[in-house]
Design an enzyme around this catalytic site. Structure first.
Site, PDB file in Angstrom:
ATOM      1  N   ASP A 155       0.053   5.171   1.057  1.00 50.39           N
ATOM      2  CA  ASP A 155      -0.083   6.083   2.191  1.00 50.39           C
ATOM      3  C   ASP A 155      -0.170   5.298   3.499  1.00 50.39           C
ATOM      4  OD1 ASP A 155      -0.890   8.875   0.741  1.00 50.39           O
ATOM      5  OD2 ASP A 155      -1.801   7.181  -0.292  1.00 50.39           O
ATOM      6  N   ASP A 179       0.869  -1.164   0.000  1.00 53.93           N
ATOM      7  CA  ASP A 179       0.000   0.000   0.000  1.00 53.93           C
ATOM      8  C   ASP A 179       0.915   1.226   0.000  1.00 53.93           C
ATOM      9  OD1 ASP A 179      -2.392   1.574   0.348  1.00 53.93           O
ATOM     10  OD2 ASP A 179      -1.851   1.753   2.460  1.00 53.93           O
TER      11      ASP A 179
END
Length: 219
Positions: free
Chosen positions: A13, A11
């Site tokens: 952020d 992922d």
């Protein structure tokens, strides 16, 4: 310990980069523009992984079904676009982690729900991502996480079977997407986590409290 892994997908952020200062700053600027008092970054940080929905929820207490949400979201997007690399930084240990992954001959990539409107310029502006073999945004496929399709698309781009890929994220939807894609999952507990998470409920295959801990899980 994971064996047979040929690629690590992350992922974005809250897992690779700390973008909360710019996300929260864009939302907070909307508050002060309207004469509302500024909120501390600590209020925004836990919800930074939820993007506009999270930031506008903190700033104005509204949800996507609010009549003004669409207009406020575009205002937020424009504000974030102007500042999205101002204070965003790579988490400590991530450059070393990526260098070691590459040094071991593994592929790596990014699967995020952040749209390519932001993901493209952001990753192009940060040297960390120069060696990424796949960068899949929230609108790169017809679906976003927790649907598995973005992860499957990353595996296709790397020309690997999903089971050969490990997925690392800081949100429950990351673990759900990984399971649905047939990938082992790792919860990054140093990330944003979405507020008050029950990480056990996420059912990750493993968890790490700092980026470099991931290396201990890779044979």
């Amino acid at each position: 310990m994971f064996s047979g892994i040929r690629a690590v997908l992350f992922d974005l952020d809250g897992t690779l980069i700390d973008s909360a200062p710019d996300l929260g700053g864009a939302a907070d600027a909307m508050r002060t523009l309207r004469g509302l008092p500024s909120l501390p970054l600590d209020r925004y940080r836990p919800m930074a992984g939820a993007g506009a929905r999270g930031m506008l929820g903190v700033a104005f207490g509204i949800t996507p079904d609010h009549a003004d949400f669409a207009a406020l979201r575009e205002e937020f997007f424009q504000g974030y676009e102007r500042r999205m690399t101002s204070s965003t930084a790579v988490f400590e240990g991530v450059p070393q982690l990526v260098a070691e992954i590459v040094g071991r001959g593994l592929n790596w990539g990014v699967v995020t729900n952040k749209s390519m409107r932001f993901t493209g310029p952001l990753t192009q502006a940060m040297p960390l991502f120069a060696t990424a073999g796949a960068i899949v945004g929230g609108d790169s496929t017809p679906f976003s996480k927790p649907h598995p399709e973005p992860l499957l698309e990353a595996a296709r781009r790397l020309e690997l079977a999903p089971a050969d890929c490990l997925y690392v994220g800081d949100d429950e939807r990351d673990m759900a997407a990984g399971r649905a894609a047939g990938m082992p999952t790792v919860a990054a507990t140093y990330g944003y986590l979405g507020g008050t998470p029950d990480i056990d409920h996420w059912q990750p295959d493993a968890r790490i409290s700092s980026p470099l801990e991931l290396l201990l899980l890779l044979k």
